[in-house]
Scaffold this motif. Structure first.
Motif, PDB file in Angstrom:
ATOM      1  N   UNK A 133       7.008   8.043  13.911  1.00  0.00           N
ATOM      2  CA  UNK A 133       7.146   8.308  12.868  1.00  0.00           C
ATOM      3  C   UNK A 133       7.843   9.580  12.016  1.00  0.00           C
ATOM      4  N   UNK A 134       7.953  10.607  13.481  1.00  0.00           N
ATOM      5  CA  UNK A 134       9.081  11.240  12.770  1.00  0.00           C
ATOM      6  C   UNK A 134      10.422  11.286  12.838  1.00  0.00           C
ATOM      7  N   UNK A 135      11.079  10.001  13.268  1.00  0.00           N
ATOM      8  CA  UNK A 135      12.105   9.780  13.195  1.00  0.00           C
ATOM      9  C   UNK A 135      12.320   9.244  11.963  1.00  0.00           C
ATOM     10  N   UNK A 136      11.116   8.429  11.756  1.00  0.00           N
ATOM     11  CA  UNK A 136      11.753   6.975  10.430  1.00  0.00           C
ATOM     12  C   UNK A 136      11.455   7.915   9.241  1.00  0.00           C
ATOM     13  N   UNK A 137      10.732   9.140   9.237  1.00  0.00           N
ATOM     14  CA  UNK A 137      10.626  10.024   7.869  1.00  0.00           C
ATOM     15  C   UNK A 137      11.448  10.041   7.830  1.00  0.00           C
ATOM     16  N   UNK A 138      12.585  10.932   8.880  1.00  0.00           N
ATOM     17  CA  UNK A 138      14.356  11.682   8.925  1.00  0.00           C
ATOM     18  C   UNK A 138      14.915  10.818   7.996  1.00  0.00           C
ATOM     19  N   UNK A 256       0.428   6.691   4.940  1.00  0.00           N
ATOM     20  CA  UNK A 256       0.132   7.810   4.467  1.00  0.00           C
ATOM     21  C   UNK A 256       0.153   8.696   5.241  1.00  0.00           C
ATOM     22  N   UNK A 257       0.313   8.866   6.780  1.00  0.00           N
ATOM     23  CA  UNK A 257       1.339   9.983   7.770  1.00  0.00           C
ATOM     24  C   UNK A 257       2.371   9.622   7.453  1.00  0.00           C
ATOM     25  N   UNK A 258       2.649   9.033   7.131  1.00  0.00           N
ATOM     26  CA  UNK A 258       4.340   8.815   7.060  1.00  0.00           C
ATOM     27  C   UNK A 258       5.057   9.692   5.128  1.00  0.00           C
ATOM     28  N   UNK A 259       4.222   9.323   4.497  1.00  0.00           N
ATOM     29  CA  UNK A 259       3.889  10.277   3.577  1.00  0.00           C
ATOM     30  C   UNK A 259       3.908  11.743   3.316  1.00  0.00           C
ATOM     31  N   UNK A 260       2.789  11.670   4.243  1.00  0.00           N
ATOM     32  CA  UNK A 260       2.532  13.121   4.416  1.00  0.00           C
ATOM     33  C   UNK A 260       3.866  13.963   5.504  1.00  0.00           C
ATOM     34  N   UNK A 261       4.567  13.674   5.720  1.00  0.00           N
ATOM     35  CA  UNK A 261       5.429  13.802   6.792  1.00  0.00           C
ATOM     36  C   UNK A 261       6.282  14.397   5.859  1.00  0.00           C
ATOM     37  N   UNK A 262       6.653  13.202   5.678  1.00  0.00           N
ATOM     38  CA  UNK A 262       8.377  13.606   4.223  1.00  0.00           C
ATOM     39  C   UNK A 262       7.931  14.349   2.829  1.00  0.00           C
ATOM     40  N   UNK A 263       6.413  15.038   2.586  1.00  0.00           N
ATOM     41  CA  UNK A 263       6.066  16.369   1.365  1.00  0.00           C
ATOM     42  C   UNK A 263       6.497  15.433   0.409  1.00  0.00           C
ATOM     43  N   UNK A 264       5.729  13.698   0.449  1.00  0.00           N
ATOM     44  CA  UNK A 264       5.409  12.998  -0.527  1.00  0.00           C
ATOM     45  C   UNK A 264       3.809  12.359  -0.840  1.00  0.00           C
ATOM     46  N   UNK A 265       3.675  12.824  -2.221  1.00  0.00           N
ATOM     47  CA  UNK A 265       2.307  12.143  -1.871  1.00  0.00           C
ATOM     48  C   UNK A 265       2.088  10.591  -1.634  1.00  0.00           C
ATOM     49  N   UNK A 266       0.761  10.355  -1.829  1.00  0.00           N
ATOM     50  CA  UNK A 266      -0.197   9.123  -1.515  1.00  0.00           C
ATOM     51  C   UNK A 266      -0.633   8.612  -2.385  1.00  0.00           C
ATOM     52  N   UNK A 267       0.147   8.134  -3.472  1.00  0.00           N
ATOM     53  CA  UNK A 267      -0.861   8.302  -4.646  1.00  0.00           C
ATOM     54  C   UNK A 267      -1.838   7.104  -4.678  1.00  0.00           C
ATOM     55  N   UNK A 268      -2.263   6.584  -6.105  1.00  0.00           N
ATOM     56  CA  UNK A 268      -2.607   5.223  -6.241  1.00  0.00           C
ATOM     57  C   UNK A 268      -1.346   4.694  -6.761  1.00  0.00           C
ATOM     58  N   UNK A 269      -0.922   4.287  -7.252  1.00  0.00           N
ATOM     59  CA  UNK A 269       0.283   4.586  -8.123  1.00  0.00           C
ATOM     60  C   UNK A 269       1.253   3.744  -6.926  1.00  0.00           C
TER      61      UNK A 269
END
Length: 329
Positions: A133-138, A256-269
């Motif tokens: 998941x860290x590799x994918x985020x990067x 959601x975990x991937x977005x958290x690693x990227x520092x990007x909100x996991x929004x309803x939109x």
């Protein structure tokens, strides 16, 4: 993303060897093995002759104009993009006239790692390992950080999702809606109309996107991701779109975990967009099967589409309508 079988012509091997001999005679003597096919190209593996050491190569042959355009785009983009990414990607050794279809085929040293099916990712527990998941985020962040202006100079196309999905809706109305029960057809049309009519879905800063980040394109060694392949759909577009296949294959919890690693909100939109894209992708598969006369693929895709429409029409919550829980598949 979808891997499915395409019949090669009876004389494919002699054609391929002749094409290789015109460029590098040493490669023409290697061992050829079919790897698989997507919607626009077929891939072969080229290994050194038995007993010889050396490098293995991947050969990709487009069998339609879209595939040929994709390989031409990759040939221009990938040499520069590779310098910006934290993991190996294809680096073309050469392109040459395609003996099996239009345009040119490409040849590149095999990227390290193994292509695994969605089922193998889950069976091996790779989605729960910390490294992938860290590799994918990067990888996603690095692709999106590539200068957009330079991508345009290199000929990368820019997507217009509102227009593209509008055109697809017209085709669905003509080709697919008549084959669906009325309740499912209403759900399908409403999903497209809601997406197309929602200005918030198109409020994004265009970036370079891979546009086909699926589990089988993330190559694995042990319990880590060691490469990314198949840039044939690369475009300039909505950065959220690089999550759509991962959402389909892994579920909301991983996304959601991937977005958290990227520092990007996991929004309803974001979740609404991803659910729509999952549905739209299944609908596109049905259209592809119809257009190209692949009846088995059409029927399989229609079954997937109807399952998604049934879930969507049930009014259940986001994760239930997706068909996953956050942690259990």
């Amino acid at each position: 993303m979808m891997i499915w079988n395409v019949a090669l012509p009876d004389d494919w091997e002699s054609r391929v060897r002749s094409a290789l001999a015109n460029v590098r005679d040493d490669l023409a003597r290697g061992a050829l093995h079919p790897l698989g096919a997507g919607m626009e190209s077929v891939a072969l593996r080229l290994d050194p002759p038995d007993g010889d050491g050396g490098t293995s190569f991947v050969l990709r042959f487009p069998y339609n104009e879209d595939g040929a355009e994709g390989i031409a785009c990759e040939a221009a983009l990938l040499p520069e993009l590779a310098e910006h990414l934290p993991l190996p990607i294809p680096r073309f050794a050469f392109t040459a006239p395609n003996p099996l279809g239009p345009g040119e085929f490409c040849c590149y040293p095999a990227v390290p790692g193994e292509s695994l099916s969605e089922e193998d990712w889950h069976r091996r527990g790779l989605l729960d390992e910390p490294a992938p998941i860290r590799r994918i985020a990067a990888l996603i962040d690095a692709i999106h950080a590539f200068p957009v202006g330079r991508a345009r100079e290199l000929g990368v196309p820019e997507s217009d999702p509102r227009a593209e999905f509008g055109e697809r809706l017209d085709l669905l109305r003509a080709e697919v809606v008549p084959a669906l029960p009325s309740s499912e057809s209403r759900t399908l049309v409403a999903a497209f109309e809601d997406y197309i009519g929602d200005d918030a879905c198109f409020d994004y800063e265009p970036v370079l996107i891979h546009a086909d980040i699926s589990l089988d394109h993330l190559l694995v060694t042990g319990t880590d991701v060691t490469g990314l392949i198949d840039f044939g759909d690369t475009t300039i577009g909505d950065p959220d779109y690089d999550l759509c296949y991962l959402w389909s294959e892994t579920g909301p919890g991983f996304t959601q975990r991937l977005q958290e690693l990227r520092g990007v909100p996991f929004t309803d939109r974001l979740q609404r967009k991803l659910r729509f894209w999952e549905l739209a992708d299944a609908a596109a598969d049905v259209l592809h099967g119809i257009e190209h006369g692949h009846s088995e693929f059409r029927d399989e895709s229609l079954a997937v589409l109807r399952g998604l429409l049934t879930q969507r029409g049930s009014g259940s919550n986001a994760e239930a309508s997706h068909g996953y829980t956050a942690d259990v598949r």
